[in-house]
Design a protein around this motif. Structure first.
Motif, mmCIF file in Angstrom:
data_model
loop_
_atom_site.group_PDB
_atom_site.id
_atom_site.type_symbol
_atom_site.label_atom_id
_atom_site.label_comp_id
_atom_site.label_asym_id
_atom_site.label_seq_id
_atom_site.Cartn_x
_atom_site.Cartn_y
_atom_site.Cartn_z
ATOM 1 N N ILE A 1 0.851 -1.200 0.000
ATOM 2 C CA ILE A 1 0.000 0.000 0.000
ATOM 3 C C ILE A 1 0.886 1.250 0.000
ATOM 4 O O ILE A 1 1.739 1.426 0.874
ATOM 5 N N ILE A 2 0.654 2.129 -0.968
ATOM 6 C CA ILE A 2 1.461 3.359 -1.073
ATOM 7 C C ILE A 2 0.665 4.545 -0.516
ATOM 8 O O ILE A 2 1.170 5.324 0.266
ATOM 9 N N CYS A 3 -0.598 4.691 -0.933
ATOM 10 C CA CYS A 3 -1.441 5.779 -0.400
ATOM 11 C C CYS A 3 -2.193 5.203 0.796
ATOM 12 O O CYS A 3 -3.158 4.449 0.639
ATOM 13 N N GLN A 4 -1.694 5.568 1.994
ATOM 14 C CA GLN A 4 -2.256 4.983 3.219
ATOM 15 C C GLN A 4 -3.680 5.488 3.478
ATOM 16 O O GLN A 4 -4.531 4.731 3.940
ATOM 17 N N CYS A 5 -3.927 6.754 3.199
ATOM 18 C CA CYS A 5 -5.262 7.315 3.495
ATOM 19 C C CYS A 5 -6.354 6.585 2.712
ATOM 20 O O CYS A 5 -7.414 6.285 3.241
ATOM 21 N N GLU A 6 -6.088 6.308 1.428
ATOM 22 C CA GLU A 6 -7.127 5.742 0.559
ATOM 23 C C GLU A 6 -6.914 4.251 0.302
ATOM 24 O O GLU A 6 -7.677 3.634 -0.447
ATOM 25 N N SER B 1 0.623 14.226 1.153
ATOM 26 C CA SER B 1 1.914 14.600 1.742
ATOM 27 C C SER B 1 2.754 13.361 2.054
ATOM 28 O O SER B 1 3.969 13.415 2.048
ATOM 29 N N ARG B 2 2.100 12.204 2.272
ATOM 30 C CA ARG B 2 2.889 11.007 2.600
ATOM 31 C C ARG B 2 3.262 10.193 1.363
ATOM 32 O O ARG B 2 4.289 9.533 1.345
ATOM 33 N N CYS B 3 2.420 10.207 0.324
ATOM 34 C CA CYS B 3 2.679 9.295 -0.804
ATOM 35 C C CYS B 3 3.254 9.942 -2.059
ATOM 36 O O CYS B 3 3.747 9.248 -2.943
ATOM 37 N N SER B 4 3.228 11.284 -2.141
ATOM 38 C CA SER B 4 3.630 11.935 -3.400
ATOM 39 C C SER B 4 5.059 11.582 -3.795
ATOM 40 O O SER B 4 5.348 11.316 -4.957
ATOM 41 N N ARG B 5 5.972 11.574 -2.800
ATOM 42 C CA ARG B 5 7.386 11.265 -3.096
ATOM 43 C C ARG B 5 7.502 9.864 -3.699
ATOM 44 O O ARG B 5 8.183 9.647 -4.694
ATOM 45 N N MET B 6 6.814 8.906 -3.071
ATOM 46 C CA MET B 6 6.908 7.506 -3.556
ATOM 47 C C MET B 6 6.322 7.390 -4.974
ATOM 48 O O MET B 6 6.854 6.685 -5.816
ATOM 49 N N ILE B 7 5.238 8.138 -5.213
ATOM 50 C CA ILE B 7 4.620 8.078 -6.555
ATOM 51 C C ILE B 7 5.566 8.713 -7.581
ATOM 52 O O ILE B 7 5.756 8.177 -8.681
ATOM 53 N N SER B 8 6.222 9.814 -7.195
ATOM 54 C CA SER B 8 7.210 10.435 -8.102
ATOM 55 C C SER B 8 8.288 9.432 -8.456
ATOM 56 O O SER B 8 8.709 9.334 -9.606
ATOM 57 N N ASN B 9 8.757 8.679 -7.442
ATOM 58 C CA ASN B 9 9.820 7.686 -7.711
ATOM 59 C C ASN B 9 9.329 6.631 -8.693
ATOM 60 O O ASN B 9 10.060 6.224 -9.590
ATOM 61 N N LEU B 10 8.078 6.194 -8.514
ATOM 62 C CA LEU B 10 7.541 5.181 -9.447
ATOM 63 C C LEU B 10 7.437 5.758 -10.861
ATOM 64 O O LEU B 10 7.720 5.076 -11.840
ATOM 65 N N LEU B 11 7.050 7.046 -10.950
ATOM 66 C CA LEU B 11 6.950 7.686 -12.273
ATOM 67 C C LEU B 11 8.335 7.784 -12.919
ATOM 68 O O LEU B 11 8.506 7.489 -14.098
ATOM 69 N N GLU B 12 9.340 8.164 -12.099
ATOM 70 C CA GLU B 12 10.708 8.254 -12.631
ATOM 71 C C GLU B 12 11.196 6.898 -13.091
ATOM 72 O O GLU B 12 11.776 6.747 -14.160
ATOM 73 N N GLY B 13 10.923 5.866 -12.263
ATOM 74 C CA GLY B 13 11.332 4.494 -12.606
ATOM 75 C C GLY B 13 10.698 4.062 -13.921
ATOM 76 O O GLY B 13 11.350 3.498 -14.798
ATOM 77 N N ALA B 14 9.422 4.404 -14.106
ATOM 78 C CA ALA B 14 8.719 4.015 -15.346
ATOM 79 C C ALA B 14 9.322 4.762 -16.521
ATOM 80 O O ALA B 14 9.488 4.205 -17.611
ATOM 81 N N GLY B 15 9.703 6.043 -16.292
ATOM 82 C CA GLY B 15 10.319 6.841 -17.356
ATOM 83 C C GLY B 15 11.645 6.236 -17.765
ATOM 84 O O GLY B 15 11.978 6.163 -18.945
ATOM 85 N N ASP B 16 12.429 5.745 -16.775
ATOM 86 C CA ASP B 16 13.743 5.149 -17.072
ATOM 87 C C ASP B 16 13.578 3.890 -17.905
ATOM 88 O O ASP B 16 14.375 3.602 -18.789
ATOM 89 N N GLU B 17 12.517 3.120 -17.592
ATOM 90 C CA GLU B 17 12.304 1.852 -18.317
ATOM 91 C C GLU B 17 11.869 2.095 -19.761
ATOM 92 O O GLU B 17 12.146 1.306 -20.643
ATOM 93 N N ALA B 18 11.156 3.243 -19.957
ATOM 94 C CA ALA B 18 10.580 3.494 -21.304
ATOM 95 C C ALA B 18 11.669 3.766 -22.343
ATOM 96 O O ALA B 18 12.729 4.181 -22.061
#
Ligand code: FAD
Length: 467
Positions: free
Chosen positions: A410-415, A450-467
């Motif tokens: 779970i990345i977004c704890q609130c939802e 505020s808690r998950c944005s950083r982790m989501i950014s990392n996943l977006l960057e990781g996906a960009g690197d793979e593309a």
């Protein structure tokens, strides 16, 4: 130069539905959107109501499309696998002037064929909706009113359009349009394109797009609206509440959104600051009106505010080289056809979301007729949504996490949103944290990301690197 049958300019909810409906025909279609994602303009900040159709003049296209669009909304949302809640609405009044408005809307609604309308006394309204202030004098009940997440609907239509063969150029701006014989040549900041038909759905820029080739006929003048969002843990009204205030035009709207949050929207106000900048005094008025309307609503549960722009269309004339607008803005849907094969939706305000599919069908049909295109027998109306953990029971979640461990993280704890859901949002086109939010609802809870944005950014960057 690339040649294509039809180009849709703008990937808001209207452009996405125009594109989807074009693919019902044997037409090669391209959607051009200047932003890096669809549904980031007017469609992103909107009251999310699927209107019943009593607000519109009997016999008008707007009334007919609203009643039909509302009636078919559950079918549309089923095809596109988008949550839709037909929670019903109460338009409430607190005095003589507003009582009269409600009666007029009731009669208008009957003429328009709105199902289930009833005029209630204040007491009856209070029984149906205990959150309402006891001072309510009368209410108009419309059981067919509903709510949908506007960007989720638009993104679903876009995905379905692409699945049916529509091409899409994001990050691409239409700069110039000229006519060469029977073709429109469009210059973009990517490459030029030649097409036989243009569907202009450019939101607040739709007037300017039309004026790239045709003389001014309609201009948009913008105003703003403010919103407050309440945490979905709070107790909120079950109906959509339209407040018809004694002071004309000063009422607010409260919407229990499909996600469970209450959305409060203000009356219109002039634009200040940037396009989407909120206005402190308007937000304060919104709060105090909400407190008056719902005495037991715990407004400390507000977790976010945002603003919207509203494009008001005015007919204009050019007099001595100057643009002169009419005194009153145009009340009906503005669907312009300034040249063969060129359609513009200009300044489509409320109920544009309710009618997005209807308007899209309308201009797609006009385009198909113009191009003499037969129906596309391969059109598939069904779009598969992202599997959401929140919609599954415990056992199904465990099974899913066993199959794909990303669904166990779970990345977004609130939802309660998993890494698997976020990765699927990225695979489907999200390129920003906001794009992920608009596909799976991350950052919509108490901490507002505020808690998950950083982790989501990392996943977006990781996906960009793979593309
Ligand atoms: C405050 C507010 C509340 C509303 N509430 C409701 C409601 O509750 N129910 C309802 O039925 N309706 C509602 N509406 C109406 C509804 O939101 C709109 O009709 C609808 O969202 C308009 O979508 P659009 O596609 O025209 O515009 P947008 O979503 O703004 O899309 C236009 C797109 O065109 C792109 N674009 C512009 N210029 C260019 C260019 N040169 N090249 C490429 N792309 C370009 C933009 O980037 C943008 O993405 C509301 C409207 C407002 C303003």
């Amino acid at each position: 130069m690339r040649e294509i049958d039809a180009v849709v300019i703008g990937g808001g909810v209207l452009g996405c539905f125009a594109a989807r409906n074009l693919t019902r025909w044997q037409v090669s279609a391209l959607l051009i959107e200047e932003k890096n994602d669809v549904c980031t303009g007017i469609t992103r900040a909107n009251t999310a109501v699927v209107y019943p159709g009593y607000d519109n003049k009997p016999g008008s296209l707007k009334a007919a499309m609203t009643v039909r669009g509302n009636g078919e909304f559950h079918l549309l949302c089923r095809e596109l696998e988008v949550p839709f809640k037909r929670c019903g609405s109460l338009m409430v009044s607190f005095g003589n002037r507003a009582d009269k408005v409600l009666r007029k809307k009731y009669e208008q609604g009957l003429k328009n064929g709105v199902p289930g309308l009833r005029l209630l006394s204040g007491g009856e309204a209070g029984v149906l909706e205990p959150f309402l202030a006891p001072e309510v004098t009368s209410a108009l009940l419309a059981p067919s009113t509903g709510t949908v997440n506007p960007w989720e609907l638009g993104i679903a239509a876009y995905e379905n359009a692409v699945q049916n063969g529509c091409e899409a150029w994001l990050n691409t701006r239409v700069l110039k349009i000229r006519k060469e014989k029977k073709r429109y040549i469009m210059e973009t900041d990517r490459e030029p394109i030649a097409c036989r038909a243009v569907l202009n759905c450019a939101g607040v820029s739709a007037d300017k797009i039309q004026e790239l080739l045709f003389p001014p006929s309609v201009r948009l003048f913008l105003d703003g609206t403010d919103f407050l969002v309440m945490d979905r843990q709070m107790e909120v009204p079950g109906h959509i509440i339209f407040h018809e205030s004694e002071e004309k035009g000063k009422g607010i709207t409260a919407v229990p959104a499909v996600e469970g949050n209450l959305l409060l929207s203000s009356s219109k106000r002039p634009l200040h600051g940037g396009l989407y900048a909120t206005d402190a005094s308007s937000l304060e008025r919104l709060r105090s009106t909400a407190a008056f309307l719902f005495p037991d609503l715990e407004l400390e549960g507000v977790i976010r505010s945002f603003a919207a722009v509203r494009p008001n269309p005015y007919r204009v004339e050019v007099l001595n080289g100057e643009i002169v607008p009419d005194e009153k803005s145009i009340d009906s849907f503005v669907i312009e056809n300034p040249g063969p094969g060129f359609w513009s939706l200009i300044g489509i305000k409320t109920p544009g979301l309710t009618c997005a599919d209807q308007l899209g069908r309308y201009i797609a049909l006009k385009t198909a007729e113009y191009l003499d295109a037969p129906p596309n027998s391969g059109f598939n109306a069904r779009r598969k949504s992202i599997t959401r953990l929140s919609g599954l029971d415990f056992e199904s979640r465990v099974l899913l996490a066993e199959k794909d461990p990303d669904h166990g993280e779970i990345i977004c704890q609130c939802e309660g949103i998993s890494k698997g859901e976020i990765l699927e949002a990225i695979r489907r086109g999200a390129v920003t944290v906001d794009g992920v939010k608009r596909r799976v609802g991350t950052g919509m809870g108490q901490c507002q990301g505020s808690r998950c944005s950083r982790m989501i950014s990392n996943l977006l960057e990781g996906a960009g690197d793979e593309a």
